[in-house]
Scaffold this motif. Structure first.
Motif: not given
Length: 341
Positions: A324-337
């Motif tokens: 779940i934490l990996g997914e949250v990090i991934g979504h955060s990076l996608n939002i950023h991009m």
């Protein structure tokens, strides 16, 4: 498209989470050969059994597709930064100069995005501050903070330090998703009952460690959230009868159905190693239950069925970044991009 390489990948918790966020993880590096099966079978990415200190800049560069946004991710082993080593300078620990190896690869690869996850106490050490200073010197925008994983749906009281860095502009972790935390009961109640020392016929990972007669007597007298202080004097361990051991109340304990679990460790399958007793059944939690508390899916394989052993799988589960934490990090990076495209 974000392409990623996962350093210190272990059994693939971070990779699995990033993949759920549609980030393309091309490869993972780890010096523990036991992790290869779990990493490759579940994540369909290449596993390189290699010490990160020996990894070259060119080999990392070669994993990225032309035209992709490069993400270099990693969770250096946390042993030198744990509470057991408070007060020591991790940069002097010859066995664990791994953040400096990560730093070297960032300088050479020049990824647009970087993420790192570790125990909160990593911030007490000089090596971590050197790492952050190096990122800022290379003109990365850096976000860093302590994350309560339960705030994002992990049924566990795990606290982690997360760092995100970007060449594009200011970046941050997405807002928390859960005001009401997921409990042990919500995720473990579904599993079949087991006796200590048994495993389930349809899931070789749903197995519980044996208990000695003494520990069986202890767990039978243990209540949810209780301590060894509830036992008669005759059942208490010698170490707990000493003045120095009287404060360690969380070992030999049962979890509570109504709360998230304690932090999973590499010894989470042992009743005497923490509050890892099942809330109702007279046993410690199974390996599958521990993996579920780390948010691994039910079909996640760690080793072939005939090779499963508590020590190897427990180490993989306890050391993993929660999916779940990996997914949250991934979504955060996608939002950023999305903000900077």
């Amino acid at each position: 498209m974000i392409d990623a390489v996962d350093l210190f990948c272990g059994a693939g918790g971070l990779t699995a989470g990033l993949r759920k966020a549609n980030i393309h993880v091309r490869a993972g590096y780890d010096n523990d050969a036991n992790c290869e099966h779990a990493y490759t079978v579940n994540n369909h990415a290449s596993f390189i059994n290699k010490d990160v200190q020996e990894v070259t800049v060119e080999e990392v560069k070669n994993w990225y597709q032309k035209g992709s946004i490069k993400l270099l991710a990693g969770c250096a082993p946390c042993q030198p930064f744990s509470t057991y080593n408070q007060g020591k300078d991790a940069s002097l620990d010859r066995k664990w100069p791994l953040l400096y190896a990560f730093q070297r690869l960032i300088k050479g690869v020049k990824p647009e995005l970087v993420t790192m996850e570790n125990v909160p106490d990593v911030t007490k050490h000089e090596v971590y501050h050197d790492f952050v200073a190096s990122l800022k010197a290379q003109k990365y925008h850096v976000w860093e903070g302590r994350v309560a994983c339960a705030d994002y749906g992990l049924p566990q009281k795990r606290q982690r330090h997360v760092l995100l860095a970007s060449k594009f502009g200011p970046i941050s972790l997405m807002p928390k998703t859960h005001n009401i935390h997921v409990t042990v009961e919500q995720v473990l109640k579904k599993y079949a009952k087991l006796h200590a020392g048994e495993h389930h016929s349809s899931d070789p990972l749903h197995r519980a460690a044996k208990l000695s007669p003494t520990n069986m007597a202890r767990i039978m007298l243990s209540t949810q959230g209780g301590t060894w202080r509830d036992w008669p004097e005759s059942l208490r361990a010698n170490c707990h009868k000493k003045e120095s051991g009287k404060t360690y109340a969380s070992v030999y304990g049962r979890m509570k159905w109504s709360e998230p679990s304690p932090t999973m460790t590499t010894l989470c399958y042992g009743f005497g190693n923490g509050r890892f007793g099942h809330p109702e059944q007279n046993r410690a939690i199974s390996l599958r239950e521990a993996a579920t508390l780390q948010s691994f899916p039910d079909d996640y394989e760690f080793l072939p069925a005939e090779k499963i052993n508590f020590k190897a799988v427990g180490r993989m589960i306890g050391n993993a970044v929660p999916v779940i934490l990996g997914e949250v990090i991934g979504h955060s990076l996608n939002i950023h991009m999305q903000e900077y495209r």
